[in-house]
Write an enzyme that holds these catalytic residues in place. Structure first.
Site, mmCIF file in Angstrom:
data_model
loop_
_atom_site.group_PDB
_atom_site.id
_atom_site.type_symbol
_atom_site.label_atom_id
_atom_site.label_comp_id
_atom_site.label_asym_id
_atom_site.label_seq_id
_atom_site.Cartn_x
_atom_site.Cartn_y
_atom_site.Cartn_z
ATOM 1 N N ASP A 21 5.097 52.112 -27.262
ATOM 2 C CA ASP A 21 5.188 53.130 -26.210
ATOM 3 C C ASP A 21 6.175 54.240 -26.588
ATOM 4 O OD1 ASP A 21 4.491 54.251 -23.799
ATOM 5 O OD2 ASP A 21 5.918 53.069 -22.624
ATOM 6 N N ASN A 23 5.336 57.590 -27.558
ATOM 7 C CA ASN A 23 4.926 58.648 -28.483
ATOM 8 C C ASN A 23 5.018 60.030 -27.840
ATOM 9 O OD1 ASN A 23 4.264 56.576 -30.198
ATOM 10 N ND2 ASN A 23 2.035 56.770 -29.950
ATOM 11 N N ARG A 25 6.879 61.060 -25.261
ATOM 12 C CA ARG A 25 8.266 61.493 -25.041
ATOM 13 C C ARG A 25 8.948 61.859 -26.354
ATOM 14 N NH1 ARG A 25 9.538 56.463 -21.351
ATOM 15 N NH2 ARG A 25 7.471 55.917 -22.138
ATOM 16 N N ARG A 34 2.030 66.271 -27.442
ATOM 17 C CA ARG A 34 1.964 64.803 -27.393
ATOM 18 C C ARG A 34 1.185 64.234 -28.589
ATOM 19 N NH1 ARG A 34 2.981 62.034 -22.862
ATOM 20 N NH2 ARG A 34 1.392 60.514 -23.411
ATOM 21 N N GLU A 68 -6.812 51.140 -19.470
ATOM 22 C CA GLU A 68 -6.298 52.113 -18.488
ATOM 23 C C GLU A 68 -6.081 53.497 -19.111
ATOM 24 O OE1 GLU A 68 -4.851 48.943 -18.825
ATOM 25 O OE2 GLU A 68 -5.945 48.215 -17.068
ATOM 26 N N ASN A 69 -6.003 53.563 -20.441
ATOM 27 C CA ASN A 69 -5.646 54.827 -21.099
ATOM 28 C C ASN A 69 -6.788 55.850 -21.155
ATOM 29 O OD1 ASN A 69 -3.398 53.237 -23.515
ATOM 30 N ND2 ASN A 69 -2.882 54.298 -21.616
ATOM 31 N N TRP A 70 -8.027 55.464 -20.802
ATOM 32 C CA TRP A 70 -9.165 56.390 -20.898
ATOM 33 C C TRP A 70 -9.033 57.570 -19.939
ATOM 34 C CZ3 TRP A 70 -12.065 56.086 -25.027
ATOM 35 C CH2 TRP A 70 -12.225 54.854 -25.664
ATOM 36 N N ARG A 72 -6.576 59.518 -19.648
ATOM 37 C CA ARG A 72 -5.725 60.584 -20.210
ATOM 38 C C ARG A 72 -6.569 61.820 -20.547
ATOM 39 N NH1 ARG A 72 -0.707 58.293 -23.597
ATOM 40 N NH2 ARG A 72 -0.180 56.569 -22.237
ATOM 41 N N ARG A 195 8.187 46.902 -18.822
ATOM 42 C CA ARG A 195 6.932 46.425 -18.208
ATOM 43 C C ARG A 195 6.065 45.809 -19.291
ATOM 44 N NH1 ARG A 195 7.010 51.627 -16.058
ATOM 45 N NH2 ARG A 195 5.642 52.551 -17.629
HETATM 46 C C1 IPE Z 1 0.857 50.745 -22.753
HETATM 47 O O1 IPE Z 1 1.476 51.969 -22.711
HETATM 48 C C2 IPE Z 1 -0.409 50.833 -23.567
HETATM 49 C C3 IPE Z 1 -0.246 51.078 -24.987
HETATM 50 C C4 IPE Z 1 0.896 51.085 -25.644
HETATM 51 C C5 IPE Z 1 -1.455 51.313 -25.721
HETATM 52 P P1 IPE Z 1 1.260 52.989 -21.474
HETATM 53 O O2 IPE Z 1 2.162 54.145 -21.712
HETATM 54 O O3 IPE Z 1 -0.178 53.265 -21.319
HETATM 55 O O4 IPE Z 1 1.750 52.083 -20.261
HETATM 56 P P2 IPE Z 1 2.246 52.456 -18.811
HETATM 57 O O5 IPE Z 1 1.178 53.326 -18.214
HETATM 58 O O6 IPE Z 1 3.534 53.183 -18.976
HETATM 59 O O7 IPE Z 1 2.446 51.137 -18.133
HETATM 60 C C1 IPE Z 2 2.076 55.143 -26.399
HETATM 61 O O1 IPE Z 2 2.760 56.315 -26.170
HETATM 62 C C2 IPE Z 2 0.694 55.375 -26.975
HETATM 63 C C3 IPE Z 2 -0.416 55.068 -26.048
HETATM 64 C C4 IPE Z 2 -0.286 54.578 -24.852
HETATM 65 C C5 IPE Z 2 -1.760 55.347 -26.547
HETATM 66 P P1 IPE Z 2 2.562 57.153 -24.824
HETATM 67 O O2 IPE Z 2 1.483 58.162 -25.062
HETATM 68 O O3 IPE Z 2 2.367 56.270 -23.662
HETATM 69 O O4 IPE Z 2 3.948 57.913 -24.729
HETATM 70 P P2 IPE Z 2 4.804 58.194 -23.419
HETATM 71 O O5 IPE Z 2 4.989 56.883 -22.730
HETATM 72 O O6 IPE Z 2 4.018 59.166 -22.595
HETATM 73 O O7 IPE Z 2 6.081 58.780 -23.936
HETATM 74 MG MG MG Z 3 3.621 55.399 -22.307
#
Ligand code: IPE
Ligand code: IPE
Ligand code: MG
Length: 233
Positions: A21, A23, A25, A34, A68-70, A72, A195
């Protein structure tokens, strides 16, 4: 002779899981988009694979992209997809480190699965091209969510209820995406969030947990060793 994948024993050494997590920020702090953070994150994963393998880690499982990331922004998702193609394309490097690649996520042919075909191809190719490596197993979780995994396992157990097999922990375990995978010994989450975010809820039941303020692109050998030290406490 080429051995089938299941003929290679599971490597010795602890199972370490990483929630990669921070990347976004990391990039923001540098005034970058990002997407630049995700690129740096993919490059650091290659470095962490080398470190983990050198430290004798048996299994390294990383959360690459969640169910859940879809939601974005489309451009960010596209960029992350292309990075997974790059990651699964690092065959020479993986072979040089004797690393066997594996994947967990919603099976491609099941309802709801969203892995696009060009990533599917890269995953299949990487698994085939590293199948005879006997060192660390690197499992990438892509289009992965633990509740979906457990629900599917429960449904499969229930639909099998006419057989003699009782619904036991072993029965659920055998229906996980990667049923041979040992339990996680240590889970690391970067970027200051404490988390679990729906990652391997079953497999981390007895794991040590290491949270660090560092963003994923900055996770280095010193920090990785500090996390590994938790295994001896
Ligand atoms: C968790 O990170 C998923 C991955 C690292 C791929 P997120 O950034 O998506 O998690 P939340 O939304 O902060 O819980
Ligand atoms: C983790 O970094 C990568 C994925 C969840 C794909 P984030 O993209 O969640 O980075 P932050 O949490 O917004 O900094
Ligand atoms: Mg994140």
């Amino acid at each position: 002779m080429v051995l089938p994948m299941n003929a290679i024993p599971s490597p010795q050494g602890p199972h370490v899981a990483c929630i990669m997590d921070g990347n976004g920020r990391w990039a923001k702090r540098r005034g970058l988009p990002r997407t630049a953070g995700h690129t740096a994150g993919e490059e650091n994963l290659a470095a962490v694979v080398r470190i983990a393998s050198a430290r004798g880690v048996g299994h390294l499982t990383v959360f690459g992209f969640s169910t859940e990331n879809w939601v974005r922004p489309k451009a960010e998702v596209r960029h992350i997809l292309s990075l997974h193609k790059r990651l699964f394309g690092r065959i020479e490097e993986l072979n040089a480190n004797n690393v066997r690649i594996n994947w967990i996520g919603r099976p491609f042919d099941e309802p709801g699965a969203r892995t696009p075909s060009f990533v599917q191809r890269a995953i299949r190719q990487a698994i085939a091209d590293t199948a005879t490596n006997t060192g660390m197993v690197l499992t990438v979780a892509f289009d992965y969510g633990s509740r979906t995994e457990l629900l599917r396992a429960a449904q499969q157990c229930a639909s099998n209820s006419s057989s003699d097999e009782p619904i036991s922990t072993a029965a659920v375990q055998s229906r996980l995406y990667s049923s041979e995978m040992p339990d996680v010994d240590l889970i690391i989450r970067t970027s200051g969030e404490s988390r679990i975010s729906n990652f391997m809820l079953w497999q981390i039941a007895t794991a040590k947990v290491y949270f660090t303020e560092r963003s994923w692109p900055d996770l280095d050998a010193v920090e990785f060793d500090a996390a590994l030290a938790l295994l001896h406490t």
